[in-house]
Design a protein around this motif. Structure first.
Motif, PDB file in Angstrom:
ATOM      1  N   GLN A   1      36.973  20.555  82.652  1.00  0.00           N
ATOM      2  CA  GLN A   1      36.773  19.412  84.072  1.00  0.00           C
ATOM      3  C   GLN A   1      34.984  18.983  83.515  1.00  0.00           C
ATOM      4  OE1 GLN A   1      37.818  19.154  86.664  1.00  0.00           O
ATOM      5  NE2 GLN A   1      39.588  20.411  86.246  1.00  0.00           N
TER       6      GLN A   1
ATOM      7  N   ASP B   1      38.476  25.800  81.115  1.00  0.00           N
ATOM      8  CA  ASP B   1      38.659  25.304  82.638  1.00  0.00           C
ATOM      9  C   ASP B   1      37.610  24.542  82.725  1.00  0.00           C
ATOM     10  OD1 ASP B   1      40.283  24.001  84.219  1.00  0.00           O
ATOM     11  OD2 ASP B   1      38.980  25.528  85.435  1.00  0.00           O
TER      12      ASP B   1
ATOM     13  N   GLN C   1      45.276  17.664  85.109  1.00  0.00           N
ATOM     14  CA  GLN C   1      45.563  19.701  84.107  1.00  0.00           C
ATOM     15  C   GLN C   1      46.886  20.513  84.690  1.00  0.00           C
ATOM     16  OE1 GLN C   1      42.408  21.805  84.600  1.00  0.00           O
ATOM     17  NE2 GLN C   1      42.726  22.940  82.624  1.00  0.00           N
TER      18      GLN C   1
END
Length: 327
Positions: free
Chosen positions: A277, A273, A320
């Motif tokens: 990002q 993640d 997401q």
């Protein structure tokens, strides 16, 4: 038309095997490697020029000799990657039989996988080196420069695994590059074209294909477009698991899970993640800078047409956590 690898001596220049090995065992894999990996990159026309020159009397030109060395290196390694599994067993009336003798035993599966991966990486590295060589002398390889293989090579803003790795490091550069090309196309169509407008996007593509990129266009490509494509492609690739994030870096998984193979430690969900990002944020910053460059310097980019606000009554935003993507 002779093949570019005709005997065991040709193989021994690039791989480690016994000089007494029977070349006929490797020949099917060599033929397959030429058809599957080399010709799509080199083009059938340039391959014919090379093999015809090999068949003719006299020495090869320096250009063809350089090309032959790179092509042979690629084919030799990729052929061995194909042969590793094919030669570890024989096929008879009873089915597949493992090849062993009193003094020799078949390698463990993890050893076979590692060996195949090493051959694949070496072969694809040689293909990338061959493409870089061809691009450095397009007039010396006219058959390639006018082929459908050349058009495919020039299809994207980032044309090879080596060029991609200059912008974002990917392991097994060409192998991973081929795996992410469909995602790269999405980024170009949905992110870059939206920012540049269709007219400028088309003009950039035509300039790349015809090798007539102006100084201003080169600035756009080097400073904004290619970095954005690389980072946004990797963001999508990480998010969709098209690539693996491991302790070794980002790469395409060459192996299927099995009980006795050596596995690289995968990243956990939090690491993935964070990578997504950061890549998305950095890529978006390049897009924003691209839009600003175009808006502030319209005289340098006459093909640029500012986007028109569609005045939509509502917009769907991709996130997401969404279970779907709006395109």
């Amino acid at each position: 038309m002779a093949g570019i690898i005709a005997n065991i001596d040709d193989l021994l220049k690039y791989i480690e095997t016994s000089a007494s090995a029977d070349f006929s065992l490797y020949k099917p894999s060599v033929t397959m490697a030429i058809r599957r990996f080399l010709i799509p990159v080199l083009g059938i026309e340039q391959y014919a020029v090379l093999t015809d020159a090999m068949d003719a009397e006299g020495d090869l030109s320096e250009d063809l000799e350089d090309l032959l060395n790179l092509a042979q290196e690629a084919v030799a390694n990729l052929a061995m990657a194909l042969a590793v599994s094919r030669l570890s067993a024989t096929l008879g009336q009873e089915g597949a039989i493992r090849v062993e003798s009193g003094s020799n035993k078949t390698a463990f599966q993890y050893q076979e996988i590692n060996l195949r991966e090493a051959y694949i990486m070496a072969g694809y590295d040689a293909l990338d080196a061959m493409l870089a060589h061809l691009e450095s002398k397009p007039t010396h390889y006219a058959a390639w420069a006018t082929s459908s293989a050349y058009k495919d090579y020039k299809k994207y803003f980032i044309q090879s695994g080596l060029k991609f790795s200059d912008l974002y490091d990917i392991r097994q550069a060409r192998y991973t590059y081929l795996a992410i090309r469909p995602i790269m196309r999405q980024v170009e169509d949905f992110d870059i074209k939206t920012t540049t407008g269709k007219k400028l996007f088309k003009a950039l593509k035509e300039a790349i294909l015809t090798d007539t990129v102006s100084a201003h266009y080169q600035t756009l490509l080097d400073d904004y477009i290619c970095p954005a494509v690389a980072l946004l492609t990797m963001a999508r690739a990480v998010f969709t698991k098209a690539v693996d994030v491991t302790d070794y870096g980002v790469s395409t998984n060459l192996n299927l899970a099995n009980n006795n193979s050596q596995q690289k430690q995968p990243a956990n969900a939090l690491q993935i993640d964070k990578a997504y990002q950061q890549l998305q944020a950095d890529g978006s910053k390049y897009l924003s800078d691209l839009a600003e460059e175009l808006a502030n310097n319209p005289g340098d980019y006459p093909d640029y047409e500012p986007p028109v606000d569609d005045n939509a009554t509502f917009k769907l935003v991709n996130k997401q956590e969404n279970s779907f993507l709006v395109v």
